[in-house]
Design an enzyme around this catalytic site. Sequence first.
Site, PDB file in Angstrom:
ATOM      1  N   SER A 144       0.918  -1.198  -0.020  1.00 14.01           N
ATOM      2  CA  SER A 144      -0.177   0.211   0.056  1.00 14.01           C
ATOM      3  C   SER A 144       0.879   1.276   0.055  1.00 14.01           C
ATOM      4  CB  SER A 144      -0.884  -0.020   1.251  1.00 14.01           C
ATOM      5  OG  SER A 144      -1.497   1.276   1.436  1.00 14.01           O
ATOM      6  N   TYR A 157      -1.785   0.334  10.780  1.00 13.89           N
ATOM      7  CA  TYR A 157      -1.954  -0.137   9.787  1.00 13.89           C
ATOM      8  C   TYR A 157      -0.716   0.009   8.792  1.00 13.89           C
ATOM      9  CZ  TYR A 157      -3.637  -1.104   5.140  1.00 13.89           C
ATOM     10  OH  TYR A 157      -3.812  -1.360   3.590  1.00 13.89           O
ATOM     11  N   VAL A 190      -8.471   2.553  -2.917  1.00 11.99           N
ATOM     12  CA  VAL A 190      -9.264   1.775  -3.731  1.00 11.99           C
ATOM     13  C   VAL A 190     -10.812   1.550  -3.227  1.00 11.99           C
ATOM     14  CG1 VAL A 190      -9.328  -0.589  -5.154  1.00 11.99           C
ATOM     15  CG2 VAL A 190      -7.100   0.505  -4.201  1.00 11.99           C
TER      16      VAL A 190
END
Length: 258
Positions: A144, A157, A190
């Site tokens: 990511s 994250y 996304v």
Amino acid sequence: MGKLQGKTVFITGASAGIGAACAQAFAQEGARLLLAARRIDRLNEMTPGLKQAGAADVHAFALDVQQNAAVTSAVENLPEEWKRIDVLVNNAGLSRGLDKLYAGHTEDWDEMIDTNVKGLLYVTRAVVPGMVERGSGHVINMGSTAGEMTYPSGAVYCATKAAERAINDGLRQDLLGTPVRVTSIDPGMVETDFSLVRFRGDDERAAKVYQNITPLSPADVADAIVWTATRPSHVNIARVSMTSIDQANSMMFNRKQR
Ligand code: NAP
């Protein structure tokens, strides 16, 4: 004939979002699809459509990538005709919460680390030895832009995706001298169930993430993944960093005024 006709592609987290779009895109290239996720009902519902789209065959099974013993046993006990995995898409992952680190929930941290880091490692450990033995394979890891630049209230994250980056690069180094390829796909925003999962089903909060912006679609990411898997066998795409035109990095967005 599809570019991956008869090749076996194993996709984790295939029941939704990017994983489901990958199943569709690989089906269109004639691949045999090995699909895993916890929601087996969803995978079973997808199967006829994938065969219609061109998949040479589909085998779906329930798997929680957080469970090391279950991952090992699932891969070891695959039916004989499904054991030769050509492409592994390590996609299963999630975010939980958006909290300042010092106020975060430790169970959220555990779930993200157990899924995005440890789960990816368990699946890799179970699948890659076979690739090395057969002298062919491709591991595609889901990274990511969050792994490239940490954003506020997303430290854990982002840390899992920074770990993915290190694991991706380390695995490529450790596979040097074998024909097994290793690629990281690093998308920005996304539109999937990602925010719904992050905010534990709060639709309104999840919808705001994508407000006044054109995000990437899961199909955009799947397209890049299939592209990396269809390069000549001596070409290793190390990393694909991609965002929509409305995003510059994990912090900067072009939100249109209405
Ligand atoms: P999504 O729509 O929520 O899909 C996540 C998928 O992962 C689901 O199929 C889910 O299946 C599976 N999954 C989650 N935990 C799992 C577990 N313990 N075991 C097996 N499967 C599990 O989200 P997505 O956006 O497509 O996310 C896919 C990947 O892309 C993740 O690694 C995510 O970090 C990454 N990513 C997303 C974005 C974004 O903006 N959406 C951006 C960059 C990277 P079950 O619930 O059925 O198990």
